[in-house]
Design a protein around this motif. Structure first.
Motif, mmCIF file in Angstrom:
data_model
loop_
_atom_site.group_PDB
_atom_site.id
_atom_site.type_symbol
_atom_site.label_atom_id
_atom_site.label_comp_id
_atom_site.label_asym_id
_atom_site.label_seq_id
_atom_site.Cartn_x
_atom_site.Cartn_y
_atom_site.Cartn_z
ATOM 1 N N VAL A 148 -14.917 -2.933 -6.387
ATOM 2 C CA VAL A 148 -14.179 -4.208 -6.355
ATOM 3 C C VAL A 148 -12.798 -4.040 -6.998
ATOM 4 C CG1 VAL A 148 -14.157 -6.602 -7.161
ATOM 5 C CG2 VAL A 148 -16.273 -5.604 -6.281
ATOM 6 N N ALA A 149 -12.733 -3.329 -8.127
ATOM 7 C CA ALA A 149 -11.435 -3.123 -8.797
ATOM 8 C C ALA A 149 -10.468 -2.381 -7.873
ATOM 9 C CB ALA A 149 -11.630 -2.360 -10.104
ATOM 10 N N ASP A 150 -10.999 -1.470 -7.050
ATOM 11 C CA ASP A 150 -10.165 -0.724 -6.102
ATOM 12 C C ASP A 150 -9.449 -1.643 -5.126
ATOM 13 O OD1 ASP A 150 -10.611 1.772 -7.046
ATOM 14 O OD2 ASP A 150 -12.020 2.393 -5.487
ATOM 15 N N THR A 151 -10.032 -2.810 -4.852
ATOM 16 C CA THR A 151 -9.430 -3.690 -3.847
ATOM 17 C C THR A 151 -8.324 -4.553 -4.435
ATOM 18 O OG1 THR A 151 -11.021 -5.464 -4.249
ATOM 19 C CG2 THR A 151 -11.597 -3.862 -2.551
ATOM 20 N N ARG A 152 -8.144 -4.488 -5.759
ATOM 21 C CA ARG A 152 -7.090 -5.268 -6.403
ATOM 22 C C ARG A 152 -5.740 -4.680 -5.992
ATOM 23 N NH1 ARG A 152 -4.784 -6.548 -11.552
ATOM 24 N NH2 ARG A 152 -5.051 -8.790 -11.788
ATOM 25 N N LEU A 153 -4.787 -5.543 -5.620
ATOM 26 C CA LEU A 153 -3.470 -5.053 -5.225
ATOM 27 C C LEU A 153 -2.815 -4.360 -6.410
ATOM 28 C CD1 LEU A 153 -1.442 -5.032 -2.875
ATOM 29 C CD2 LEU A 153 -0.475 -7.140 -3.805
ATOM 30 N N GLN A 154 -2.411 -3.131 -6.239
ATOM 31 C CA GLN A 154 -1.832 -2.365 -7.343
ATOM 32 C C GLN A 154 -0.874 -1.315 -6.791
ATOM 33 O OE1 GLN A 154 -5.181 0.253 -8.969
ATOM 34 N NE2 GLN A 154 -6.266 -1.110 -7.575
ATOM 35 N N ALA A 155 -0.019 -0.829 -7.664
ATOM 36 C CA ALA A 155 0.935 0.196 -7.246
ATOM 37 C C ALA A 155 0.191 1.502 -6.991
ATOM 38 C CB ALA A 155 1.964 0.400 -8.344
ATOM 39 N N VAL A 156 0.565 2.205 -5.934
ATOM 40 C CA VAL A 156 0.025 3.545 -5.690
ATOM 41 C C VAL A 156 1.197 4.504 -5.490
ATOM 42 C CG1 VAL A 156 -2.035 2.573 -4.563
ATOM 43 C CG2 VAL A 156 -0.136 3.397 -3.157
ATOM 44 N N ILE A 157 0.907 5.790 -5.655
ATOM 45 C CA ILE A 157 1.924 6.800 -5.371
ATOM 46 C C ILE A 157 1.678 7.303 -3.958
ATOM 47 C CG2 ILE A 157 2.909 9.010 -6.080
ATOM 48 C CD1 ILE A 157 1.762 8.455 -8.881
ATOM 49 N N ASN A 158 2.698 7.198 -3.113
ATOM 50 C CA ASN A 158 2.554 7.573 -1.707
ATOM 51 C C ASN A 158 2.911 9.051 -1.536
ATOM 52 O OD1 ASN A 158 2.667 7.892 1.030
ATOM 53 N ND2 ASN A 158 4.233 6.331 1.385
ATOM 54 N N GLY A 159 1.893 9.878 -1.418
ATOM 55 C CA GLY A 159 2.128 11.311 -1.192
ATOM 56 C C GLY A 159 1.917 11.689 0.261
ATOM 57 N N THR A 160 1.812 10.674 1.136
ATOM 58 C CA THR A 160 1.506 10.964 2.541
ATOM 59 C C THR A 160 2.729 11.402 3.335
ATOM 60 O OG1 THR A 160 1.972 8.709 3.291
ATOM 61 C CG2 THR A 160 -0.283 9.154 2.540
ATOM 62 N N GLY A 161 3.923 11.102 2.837
ATOM 63 C CA GLY A 161 5.125 11.419 3.610
ATOM 64 C C GLY A 161 5.356 10.440 4.749
ATOM 65 N N ILE A 162 4.572 9.369 4.795
ATOM 66 C CA ILE A 162 4.786 8.328 5.810
ATOM 67 C C ILE A 162 5.558 7.195 5.139
ATOM 68 C CG2 ILE A 162 3.662 6.729 7.399
ATOM 69 C CD1 ILE A 162 1.315 8.779 7.463
ATOM 70 N N LEU A 163 6.819 7.021 5.557
ATOM 71 C CA LEU A 163 7.758 6.204 4.786
ATOM 72 C C LEU A 163 7.437 4.717 4.799
ATOM 73 C CD1 LEU A 163 9.260 8.942 5.224
ATOM 74 C CD2 LEU A 163 11.378 7.641 5.244
ATOM 75 N N ALA A 164 7.121 4.197 5.994
ATOM 76 C CA ALA A 164 6.821 2.752 6.084
ATOM 77 C C ALA A 164 5.345 2.608 6.440
ATOM 78 C CB ALA A 164 7.712 2.084 7.122
ATOM 79 N N HIS A 165 4.489 3.206 5.616
ATOM 80 C CA HIS A 165 3.042 3.240 5.856
ATOM 81 C C HIS A 165 2.500 1.805 5.817
ATOM 82 C CE1 HIS A 165 -1.068 4.469 5.681
ATOM 83 N NE2 HIS A 165 -0.791 5.735 5.437
ATOM 84 N N THR A 166 1.989 1.320 6.947
ATOM 85 C CA THR A 166 1.540 -0.073 7.001
ATOM 86 C C THR A 166 0.454 -0.336 5.962
ATOM 87 O OG1 THR A 166 2.143 -0.255 9.313
ATOM 88 C CG2 THR A 166 0.572 -1.867 8.507
ATOM 89 N N ASN A 167 -0.453 0.626 5.767
ATOM 90 C CA ASN A 167 -1.548 0.404 4.812
ATOM 91 C C ASN A 167 -1.070 0.466 3.362
ATOM 92 O OD1 ASN A 167 -3.594 2.453 6.955
ATOM 93 N ND2 ASN A 167 -3.172 0.271 7.083
ATOM 94 N N LEU A 168 0.109 1.035 3.142
ATOM 95 C CA LEU A 168 0.639 1.128 1.776
ATOM 96 C C LEU A 168 1.791 0.129 1.584
ATOM 97 C CD1 LEU A 168 0.562 5.016 1.163
ATOM 98 C CD2 LEU A 168 -1.230 3.314 0.786
ATOM 99 N N GLY A 169 1.819 -0.907 2.414
ATOM 100 C CA GLY A 169 2.792 -1.981 2.197
ATOM 101 C C GLY A 169 4.135 -1.780 2.877
ATOM 102 N N ARG A 170 4.210 -0.872 3.851
ATOM 103 C CA ARG A 170 5.462 -0.599 4.580
ATOM 104 C C ARG A 170 6.634 -0.306 3.628
ATOM 105 N NH1 ARG A 170 5.242 -4.444 9.923
ATOM 106 N NH2 ARG A 170 3.453 -3.447 10.887
ATOM 107 N N ALA A 171 7.761 -1.019 3.805
ATOM 108 C CA ALA A 171 8.975 -0.610 3.083
ATOM 109 C C ALA A 171 8.868 -0.920 1.584
ATOM 110 C CB ALA A 171 10.180 -1.318 3.679
#
Ligand SMILES: *Cc1c(COP(=O)(O)O)cnc(C)c1O
Length: 477
Positions: free
Chosen positions: A66-89
Motif C-alpha cells: 500500500v505504501a508503494d502506491t503513495r505518490l512519491q518522487a522516484v529516480i528515473n533511470g530508464t532513459g525514457i524522458l516523458a515516461h507516462t508511468n513516471l509522470g511524463r515531463a
C-alpha cells in the motif's frame, strides 16, 4: 476433519499493531489493513491459521504494497524522458518556485485587477498560447484526450450532422485504452472511414465528404510510423476540401512540439501547431506534458469564433483545468515566449525536458565515469556503457538520443530481484532490464540524484532476497 479443527484463535488487532510498529503508513490505514486481513482469515476456516510471525510478515508486505502506491518522487533511470508511468515531463525547480509564489496564498485566477470585477480565467495563458501557435485564439482543458472529446462533441452536436471523416490510417490507439474510433463514437459521431491503412488520397477525402459530414479529422501518427508504399494528402489539400464543403478541419497533433525539435541531434521533426494552422486547419489540439514539457493539459488553438464557441459549451466547464495546471503551464509558456524573443531561438533551455534532451554524450560520459570511480572496486562491477534514450509518452518513436548508462549484472543472476530492490529503495530507483543487465541511463537522472543512485545500488546489493527491512518496512514481495 472439520470437528477436529482448532478454534480460530486469531491475535487481537492491538497485538498485531504493536508487532508491526513503527510503520510509515498512517495508523487508520494500518488498522484497516489488519482488520481486513484478520476478517479474511476468520472467514476462511479451511485455511490453517498462520503462526503469529508469519501473519506479521504477511501484513508487513501488505503495508509495503500500500505504501508503494503513495505518490512519491522516484529516480528515473530508464532513459525514457516523458515516461507516462513516471509522470511524463518533470517540472523542475524554477517552475515549482514560480508555482509556489502563485499558489501559496490567493491569486487573481478569475479576478480582474484593472476594475476589481470577475476576470477571465487563463486570459494571459490563452494569449501566450495563441501567440506561440500563431493562432487567432487558444484555450486549455484537462488533457489532449479531453480536448478531442470536446471538439468532436461540440461540432457534431452543433452542426446537426453526424459524420466525421477520417483516414483508415489514423484509426489508432494512444496509450492504454484510448482508441480514436471509440472516442469518436462516444461523442455521438458516426465514423466515416476513408482510404486504406497505408494510402489515402485527396479523392478519398473529396468523396468521403457528404451533406451529413460534421468535420474532417486528422490524427497525427505520434506513437508509430509507417514506411514504404504510403501516401496521404497534405494538410493544405485537406483544408481546401473542408473549406469548399464549409466544414471544420481539425488536427489532433498529440505530441505538441512548440519549436522545431529536429534541431536537437537524434530527434525527428514533429509538426508544429503554427504550421498546421497556416496550412489551413481550423483547429489543432495537443498535449501539455509531452514535447511541450509542461503539466498535463490539452491545448486547443485556431479560429477565434470556434474557440469562443467551445468555451461556451457546457462540456468545457466539466473539462476545465485547476489553478495548479494554469500556474505550471503559464511558467512553461513564459519560457517558450522568452526563448522565442532571442534571435537564435531554439528550444527553451529553461524547460527541464529540453535540458534532458540536450544533455551531451560527453557530459553524460563524464558523470558516469565519476560515479564509476566512486563505486570503486565494490562488487558487482558497475560498467559505463553507451545506450539510447527515448522520448516516451507515445512521442516520436524513431527519435533516439545517444546516451550513457551505468550497467550491472546481479551476482545471483536475479535481475528481477535486483530491479525490485532498487524500486524498494527510498527514493525508488527505476532501472531498465536488457541483455541480462540492469541499466541506469544517466540522461534522465538529475545530477543532484547521483548520490542516491549509488546508495540505492549499494543497498540493493547488500540486502539479499527474501529479507524485509523492519525500519523502512520494505522488502521483496
Ligand atoms: C498522446 C495523444 C493524445 C492524448 O493526449 P493526453 O494529453 O495524454 O490526453 C491524443 N492524441 C494523440 C495523437 C496523442 O499522441
Amino acid at each position: 476433519m472439520a470437528n477436529l479443527a482448532p478454534q480460530r484463535a486469531l491475535p487481537s488487532v492491538d497485538r498485531v499493531l504493536q508487532a508491526l510498529a513503527p510503520f510509515e503508513l498512517p495508523r487508520p490505514m494500518v488498522v484497516r489493513i489488519i482488520r481486513d486481513h484478520l476478517a479474511a482469515l476468520r472467514h476462511a476456516p479451511e485455511e490453517p491459521v498462520p503462526a503469529f510471525e508469519a501473519l506479521v510478515g504477511d501484513l508487513r508486505r501488505r503495508l509495503v504494497a500500500v505504501a508503494d502506491t503513495r505518490l512519491q518522487a522516484v529516480i528515473n533511470g530508464t532513459g525514457i524522458l516523458a515516461h507516462t508511468n513516471l509522470g511524463r515531463a518533470p517540472l523542475g525547480t524554477t517552475n515549482l518556485n514560480a508555482l509556489r509564489s502563485m499558489l501559496e496564498g490567493y491569486s487573481n485566477l478569475e479576478f480582474a485587477l484593472s476594475d476589481g470585477r470577475r476576470g477571465s480565467r487563463g486570459a494571459y495563458l490563452e494569449f501566450g498560447l495563441s501567440t506561440l501557435c500563431h493562432a487567432e485564439a487558444a484555450t486549455v482543458v484537462n488533457n489532449c484526450a479531453a480536448a478531442l472529446v470536446l471538439l468532436l462533441h461540440h461540432f457534431v452536436a452543433t452542426s446537426h450532422k453526424r459524420e466525421v471523416v477520417i483516414s483508415r490510417g489514423e484509426l489508432i490507439q494512444i496509450g492504454g485504452g484510448f482508441r480514436i474510433p471509440e472516442i469518436l463514437e462516444s461523442s455521438g459521431a458516426t465514423l466515416r472511414e476513408i482510404g486504406t491503412t497505408n494510402r489515402t488520397s485527396v479523392d478519398d477525402y473529396r468523396q468521403g465528404v457528404t451533406s451529413d459530414t460534421a468535420l474532417i479529422l486528422r490524427v497525427h501518427h505520434s506513437n508509430f510510423f509507417m514506411e514504404g508504399f504510403v501516401d496521404r494528402p497534405t494538410d493544405a489539400e485537406i483544408a481546401g476540401i473542408a473549406r469548399s464543403a464549409g466544414i471544420p478541419f481539425i488536427v489532433d497533433l498529440g505530441s505538441g512540439a512548440l519549436v522545431d525539435i529536429a534541431s536537437i541531434s537524434g530527434l525527428h521533426p514533429e509538426p508544429l501547431p503554427g504550421e498546421v494552422l497556416e496550412a489551413g486547419a481550423d483547429l489543432v489540439c495537443f498535449s501539455g506534458d509531452k514535447l511541450l514539457g509542461g503539466p498535463q493539459a490539452g491545448i486547443i488553438a485556431g479560429r477565434r469564433a470556434s474557440i469562443d464557441a467551445l468555451k461556451a459549451d457546457p462540456l468545457f466547464r466539466a473539462l476545465r483545468c485547476d489553478k495548479l495546471v494554469f500556474a505550471a503551464l503559464q511558467t512553461a509558456l513564459d519560457a517558450y515566449l522568452h526563448a522565442a524573443s532571442r534571435r537564435d531561438a531554439g528550444p527553451p533551455t529553461a524547460i527541464p525536458l529540453v535540458q534532458l534532451m540536450t544533455r551531451t554524450v560527453d557530459d553524460l560520459a563524464a558523470r558516469a565515469a565519476r560515479l564509476r570511480s566512486r563505486w570503486g572496486a565494490r562488487a558487482p562491477e558497475l560498467e559505463v556503457h553507451p545506450c539510447q534514450s527515448q522520448i516516451g509518452g507515445g512521442v516520436s518513436p524513431r527519435s533516439l538520443l545517444p546516451s550513457v548508462a551505468l550497467r550491472t549484472k546481479p551476482r545471483d543472476g536475479d535481475l528481477d530481484g535486483l530491479l525490485h530492490r532498487l524500486r524498494q529503495h527510498r527514493p525508488p530507483l527505476i532501472g531498465r532490464a536488457a541483455e541480462g543487465y540492469c541499466w541506469i541511463d544517466l540522461r534522465t537522472v538529475f545530477p543532484e540524484q547521483e548520490e542516491q543512485v549509488l546508495e540505492a545500488l549499494a543497498s540493493a546489493f547488500q540486502s539479499s532476497a527474501g529479507e524485509v527491512s523492519p525500519t523502512t518496512g520494505c522488502g521483496p514481495a
